[in-house]
Scaffold this motif. Structure first.
Motif, short mmCIF file in Angstrom:
data_model
loop_
_atom_site.label_atom_id
_atom_site.label_comp_id
_atom_site.label_asym_id
_atom_site.label_seq_id
_atom_site.Cartn_x
_atom_site.Cartn_y
_atom_site.Cartn_z
N GLY A 20 30.81 45.43 41.24
CA GLY A 20 30.65 44.07 41.02
C GLY A 20 29.26 43.91 40.60
O GLY A 20 28.28 44.11 41.29
N ILE A 21 29.02 43.04 39.49
CA ILE A 21 27.75 42.53 39.02
C ILE A 21 27.73 41.08 38.85
O ILE A 21 28.59 40.64 37.63
N ASP A 22 27.02 40.27 39.28
CA ASP A 22 27.22 38.85 39.10
C ASP A 22 25.71 38.50 39.03
O ASP A 22 25.04 38.69 39.88
N LEU A 23 25.21 37.67 38.03
CA LEU A 23 23.72 37.18 38.00
C LEU A 23 23.16 36.55 39.06
O LEU A 23 22.32 36.86 39.49
N CYS B 234 22.18 44.35 46.46
CA CYS B 234 20.76 43.79 46.49
C CYS B 234 21.22 42.65 45.05
O CYS B 234 22.04 42.34 44.84
N GLY B 235 19.98 41.86 45.02
CA GLY B 235 19.95 40.85 44.14
C GLY B 235 19.74 41.51 42.70
O GLY B 235 19.06 42.81 42.40
N ILE B 236 20.06 40.85 41.44
CA ILE B 236 20.10 41.64 39.95
C ILE B 236 18.58 41.86 39.90
O ILE B 236 18.19 42.82 38.81
N GLU B 237 17.30 41.17 40.36
CA GLU B 237 15.99 41.38 40.08
C GLU B 237 15.56 42.86 40.57
O GLU B 237 14.51 43.25 40.14
N LEU C 176 20.42 39.05 31.07
CA LEU C 176 19.88 40.24 31.72
C LEU C 176 18.38 40.80 31.25
O LEU C 176 17.40 41.00 32.15
N GLN C 177 18.18 40.61 29.88
CA GLN C 177 16.93 40.95 29.55
C GLN C 177 15.74 39.94 29.87
O GLN C 177 14.80 40.47 30.10
N GLU C 178 16.12 38.88 29.73
CA GLU C 178 15.20 37.98 30.27
C GLU C 178 14.65 37.80 31.66
O GLU C 178 13.70 37.28 31.86
N ARG C 179 15.52 38.57 32.47
CA ARG C 179 15.16 38.90 33.74
C ARG C 179 14.38 40.13 34.02
O ARG C 179 14.30 40.68 34.90
N GLY C 180 14.16 40.81 32.68
CA GLY C 180 13.39 42.06 32.62
C GLY C 180 14.01 43.32 32.87
O GLY C 180 13.29 44.35 33.36
N ILE C 181 15.31 43.34 32.74
CA ILE C 181 16.16 44.55 32.89
C ILE C 181 16.57 45.01 31.60
O ILE C 181 16.83 44.32 30.43
N ILE C 182 16.39 46.37 31.34
CA ILE C 182 16.56 47.20 30.28
C ILE C 182 18.06 47.21 30.12
O ILE C 182 18.64 47.81 31.16
#
Length: 251
Positions: free
Chosen positions: A172-175, A218-221, A240-246
């Protein structure tokens, strides 16, 4: 066609969608969409999630690896092929457990030497065909449901190694909640993997978004890159991109 049917048709295509995306597509307020989703959930036609909706239950129960292998096969293969392209010559990588990262092992063809650390027995069976791949199989108890190793012995090995990339599969992936899996022990081992890797790359088909499972990894960050399929919503990609994730989308 009424608005409720349009919402269901959209979900049949993208698997998970956020309230804000539905507002834009249907040109109605968030209050209206939330009411629609509440009514549809009451009829058993969808599941409400934090900030969105899904056709599947957002709270994940454990499934056997042989069962999971049959789900979203085309998407997983596309994600795996994209991930394989990120492996450099003479690289050192870590591959966790799960059917998507297991698919990655099928597409790895190293140009020169490659060092691979893994907890997955299935990954080893794929990689062992290549003589120029040096494999470090983590040891410990084997989970029958995932055909992967868990426990303190595996964690101890990870304290003495380092690699350039971790290819991580999740349930699972949750912001807000972050990345999760069905096993607490597997989540603990994944935490150790994160520490041992310079870069964390999550391989997950779009059905994993908006879902939570029992054990938080872990956290999404803490994620550097996510590779997924075209079923992910545009607003979620932006967040996701706003949080620096490609975010790499295949298919």
């Amino acid at each position: 066609m009424n608005r409720h049917q349009i919402i269901l048709d959209i979900l049949n295509k993208v698997k998970y969608i956020e309230v804000l995306d539905l507002c834009k597509q249907l040109n109605v307020s968030a209050v209206t969409i939330r009411k629609d989703l509440t009514l549809l959930e009451a009829k058993g036609l969808l599941f409400r999630t934090h900030g969105g909706a899904s056709l599947e239950n957002p709270y994940i129960n454990e499934k056997e690896v042989n069962e999971k292998e049959k789900i979203s096969v085309e998407e997983k293969n596309g994600i795996a092929q994209a991930a394989a392209k990120l492996i450099d010559e003479n690289d050192s990588i870590m591959i966790a457990s799960g059917t998507t990262v297991q698919a990655l092992a099928k597409f790895i063809t190293p140009k020169n030497k490659l060092t691979a650390i893994t907890s997955s027995l299935h990954v080893v069976l794929h990689l062992i065909k290549h003589k120029n791949i040096e494999i470090l199989q983590l040891g410990g108890y084997v989970r029958h449901s995932s055909a992967s190793v868990i426990g303190s012995y595996a964690a101890q090995i990870l304290e003495n190694v380092s690699c350039s990339k971790l290819f991580l599969g999740v349930d699972g992936i949750d912001l807000d909640y972050g990345l999760s899996t069905t096993s607490l022990e597997e989540a603990q081992l994944n935490k150790k993997m994160l520490i041992s890797a310079q870069k964390t790359i999550v391989l997950a088909d779009s059905s994993k978004f908006g879902k939570k499972s029992f054990a938080k990894i872990c956290g999404i960050e803490q994620v550097d890159q996510i590779i997924t399929d075209g079923g992910i919503s545009t607003s979620l990609v932006k967040k996701l991109q706003e949080r620096g994730i490609i975010v790499t989308i295949v298919g």
